[in-house]
Design a protein around this motif. Structure first.
Motif, PDB file in Angstrom:
ATOM      1  N   ARG A 145       0.669  -1.230  -0.097  1.00  0.00           N
ATOM      2  CA  ARG A 145       0.034  -0.176   0.086  1.00  0.00           C
ATOM      3  C   ARG A 145       1.006   1.242   0.074  1.00  0.00           C
ATOM      4  N   VAL A 146       0.281   2.111  -0.682  1.00  0.00           N
ATOM      5  CA  VAL A 146       0.821   3.584  -0.411  1.00  0.00           C
ATOM      6  C   VAL A 146      -0.107   4.334   0.288  1.00  0.00           C
ATOM      7  N   LEU A 172      -4.899  13.587  -4.098  1.00  0.00           N
ATOM      8  CA  LEU A 172      -6.144  12.584  -3.994  1.00  0.00           C
ATOM      9  C   LEU A 172      -6.249  12.111  -5.628  1.00  0.00           C
ATOM     10  N   SER A 173      -6.116  12.674  -6.542  1.00  0.00           N
ATOM     11  CA  SER A 173      -6.050  12.420  -7.862  1.00  0.00           C
ATOM     12  C   SER A 173      -5.195  11.151  -8.144  1.00  0.00           C
ATOM     13  N   PHE A 174      -3.810  11.486  -7.880  1.00  0.00           N
ATOM     14  CA  PHE A 174      -2.846  10.776  -7.900  1.00  0.00           C
ATOM     15  C   PHE A 174      -2.814   9.179  -7.379  1.00  0.00           C
ATOM     16  N   CYS A 175      -3.393   9.211  -6.146  1.00  0.00           N
ATOM     17  CA  CYS A 175      -3.593   7.951  -5.521  1.00  0.00           C
ATOM     18  C   CYS A 175      -4.830   7.083  -6.209  1.00  0.00           C
ATOM     19  N   GLU A 176      -5.848   7.763  -6.811  1.00  0.00           N
ATOM     20  CA  GLU A 176      -6.814   6.960  -7.440  1.00  0.00           C
ATOM     21  C   GLU A 176      -6.125   6.508  -8.857  1.00  0.00           C
ATOM     22  N   THR A 177      -5.395   7.388  -9.540  1.00  0.00           N
ATOM     23  CA  THR A 177      -4.987   6.741 -10.744  1.00  0.00           C
ATOM     24  C   THR A 177      -4.081   5.541 -10.263  1.00  0.00           C
ATOM     25  N   LEU A 178      -3.125   5.753  -9.212  1.00  0.00           N
ATOM     26  CA  LEU A 178      -2.073   4.773  -8.971  1.00  0.00           C
ATOM     27  C   LEU A 178      -2.855   3.467  -8.699  1.00  0.00           C
ATOM     28  N   SER A 179      -3.934   3.394  -7.865  1.00  0.00           N
ATOM     29  CA  SER A 179      -4.951   1.939  -7.697  1.00  0.00           C
ATOM     30  C   SER A 179      -5.345   1.648  -8.969  1.00  0.00           C
ATOM     31  N   LEU A 180      -5.947   2.569  -9.721  1.00  0.00           N
ATOM     32  CA  LEU A 180      -6.465   2.076 -10.969  1.00  0.00           C
ATOM     33  C   LEU A 180      -5.306   1.321 -11.858  1.00  0.00           C
ATOM     34  N   GLU A 181      -4.173   1.771 -11.906  1.00  0.00           N
ATOM     35  CA  GLU A 181      -3.127   1.177 -12.616  1.00  0.00           C
ATOM     36  C   GLU A 181      -2.542  -0.031 -11.912  1.00  0.00           C
ATOM     37  N   GLU A 182      -2.261   0.052 -10.675  1.00  0.00           N
ATOM     38  CA  GLU A 182      -1.769  -1.120 -10.147  1.00  0.00           C
ATOM     39  C   GLU A 182      -2.365  -2.010  -8.982  1.00  0.00           C
ATOM     40  N   SER A 183      -3.808  -1.594  -8.708  1.00  0.00           N
ATOM     41  CA  SER A 183      -4.378  -2.718  -7.832  1.00  0.00           C
ATOM     42  C   SER A 183      -4.236  -4.087  -8.281  1.00  0.00           C
ATOM     43  N   GLY A 184      -4.113  -4.261  -9.758  1.00  0.00           N
ATOM     44  CA  GLY A 184      -4.053  -5.476 -10.224  1.00  0.00           C
ATOM     45  C   GLY A 184      -2.885  -6.064  -9.989  1.00  0.00           C
ATOM     46  N   ASN A 185      -1.849  -5.447  -9.788  1.00  0.00           N
ATOM     47  CA  ASN A 185      -0.654  -6.157  -9.361  1.00  0.00           C
ATOM     48  C   ASN A 185      -0.629  -6.079  -7.776  1.00  0.00           C
ATOM     49  N   GLY A 186      -1.622  -5.618  -7.147  1.00  0.00           N
ATOM     50  CA  GLY A 186      -1.699  -5.704  -5.577  1.00  0.00           C
ATOM     51  C   GLY A 186      -1.199  -4.675  -5.050  1.00  0.00           C
ATOM     52  N   VAL A 187      -1.078  -3.602  -5.742  1.00  0.00           N
ATOM     53  CA  VAL A 187      -0.512  -2.283  -4.896  1.00  0.00           C
ATOM     54  C   VAL A 187      -1.714  -1.306  -4.969  1.00  0.00           C
ATOM     55  N   ALA A 189      -3.314   2.464  -3.455  1.00  0.00           N
ATOM     56  CA  ALA A 189      -2.876   3.739  -2.697  1.00  0.00           C
ATOM     57  C   ALA A 189      -4.381   4.413  -2.236  1.00  0.00           C
ATOM     58  N   THR A 190      -4.134   4.985  -1.071  1.00  0.00           N
ATOM     59  CA  THR A 190      -5.010   5.992  -0.400  1.00  0.00           C
ATOM     60  C   THR A 190      -4.382   7.136   0.088  1.00  0.00           C
ATOM     61  N   ALA A 191      -5.298   8.158  -0.247  1.00  0.00           N
ATOM     62  CA  ALA A 191      -4.853   9.665   0.143  1.00  0.00           C
ATOM     63  C   ALA A 191      -5.755   9.847   1.611  1.00  0.00           C
ATOM     64  N   VAL A 192      -4.927  10.395   2.455  1.00  0.00           N
ATOM     65  CA  VAL A 192      -5.802  10.483   3.902  1.00  0.00           C
ATOM     66  C   VAL A 192      -5.848  12.016   4.005  1.00  0.00           C
ATOM     67  N   ALA A 193      -6.832  12.651   4.099  1.00  0.00           N
ATOM     68  CA  ALA A 193      -7.048  14.173   4.178  1.00  0.00           C
ATOM     69  C   ALA A 193      -7.737  14.422   5.402  1.00  0.00           C
ATOM     70  N   PRO A 194      -6.807  14.656   6.490  1.00  0.00           N
ATOM     71  CA  PRO A 194      -7.234  15.409   7.849  1.00  0.00           C
ATOM     72  C   PRO A 194      -7.493  16.943   7.612  1.00  0.00           C
ATOM     73  N   GLY A 195      -8.315  17.254   8.678  1.00  0.00           N
ATOM     74  CA  GLY A 195      -8.359  18.642   9.150  1.00  0.00           C
ATOM     75  C   GLY A 195      -7.225  19.071  10.200  1.00  0.00           C
TER      76      GLY A 195
END
Ligand SMILES: NC(=O)c1ccc[n+]([C@@H]2O[C@H](COP(=O)([O-])OP(=O)(O)OC[C@H]3O[C@@H](n4cnc5c(N)ncnc54)[C@H](OP(=O)(O)O)[C@@H]3O)[C@@H](O)[C@H]2O)c1
Length: 251
Positions: A145-146, A172-187, A189-195
């Protein structure tokens, strides 16, 4: 290299010398992870490594690396790979913000925020993807995970924080793209967005915002620990953590 078949799970935490990153690193070590801690200042890195090893007994490895320096990012990736040969969780917490209105944005402050908050995470993920993939292939149930520290300011804009907010929205967008491209390889990504979280980064706000009303670092690190317990099948694009009160989408 210790071994590609390192028995422990392994994390690399940027911005791991202080604040949110340090708490995530020490909590992961407390769960048995070996950790690489990276930050800009050598003394801060050394203190964090000593603290984590004393507290948890888990192996901690420190690398001083300026996230604004592309060469340092490559060296960090190589040193981590040599030391542990495995990467289950990459936490991208190094970051900074400059408060200034759009009319007064300084090019230097723009460049620094873009380089540390956005370019460094992107380039570090690129450098470490081969290791994230081989780790996920060797441990398919959990995968790897990232986790990128975005901010609620990247979800709902705040006056004075245009560039900071833009870098955090981009994560936020980068993590979405990363999961789209890499989740099939088991990788995944999550963006955590706190106040607002009570750290050095927000100490200048104490006159404006009550410290007791801010999130604690553990509110963020608990979420990260939770992510590390999920299966590789579970993709979590983002987690927003707001503060109690009447303004849900405000820092
Ligand atoms: N605190 C908040 O309210 C809040 C809210 C939402 C999101 N975030 C995000 O969460 C992350 C952590 O924030 P924090 O509050 O824990 O910040 P912090 O207490 O100010 O700590 C920042 C960390 O980033 C490192 N860092 C800063 N510039 C660096 C550089 N050029 N190269 C390498 N390391 C660098 C620092 O290391 P050195 O001491 O060596 O510079 C330190 O370890 C940031 O990305 C921040 O944007 C924070």
């Amino acid at each position: 290299m210790i071994a590609a078949q390192n028995e422990r799970r392994v994390a690399l935490v940027t911005g791991g010398s202080r604040g949110i990153g340090l708490d995530i690193a020490r909590r992961l070590a407390g769960e048995g992870f070996a950790v690489t801690v990276a930050a800009r200042k050598e003394a801060g890195v050394a203190a964090a490594v000593a603290h984590i090893e004393d507290e948890t007994g888990a192996p901690a490895f420190g690398v001083a690396a300026d996230m604004a320096d592309e060469g340092a990012l490559g060296r960090l990736a190589a040193q981590h790979t040599d030391r542990f040969g495995r990467l289950d969780v990459l936490v991208l917490a190094a970051g900074l913000g400059a408060e200034e209105p759009v009319a007064a944005i300084r090019t230097k402050a723009y460049d620094l925020q873009m380089n540390v908050n956005l370019r460094a995470p992107v380039l570090l993920v690129r450098e470490l993807l081969p290791l994230l993939r081989t780790t996920a292939a060797a441990h398919p149930e959990r995968g790897s995970r990232v986790v990128a520290l975005s901010s609620i300011t990247g979800v709902a804009a705040e006056a004075g924080l245009s560039v900071y907010g833009a870098t955090k929205a981009a994560l936020l967008s980068f993590c979405e793209t990363l999961s789209l491209e890499e989740s099939g390889n088991g990788v995944n990504a999550t963006a955590v967005a706190p106040g607002y979280v009570d750290t050095d980064m927000t100490s200048h706000l104490h006159g404006r915002i009550e410290r007791e009303s801010m999130l604690g670092v553990s509110d963020v690190s608990e979420m990260v620990l939770g992510l590390t317990r999920l299966s590789a099948r579970a993709v979590v694009p983002s987690i927003v953590i707001s503060r109690a009160g009447s303004q849900l989408w405000r820092a």
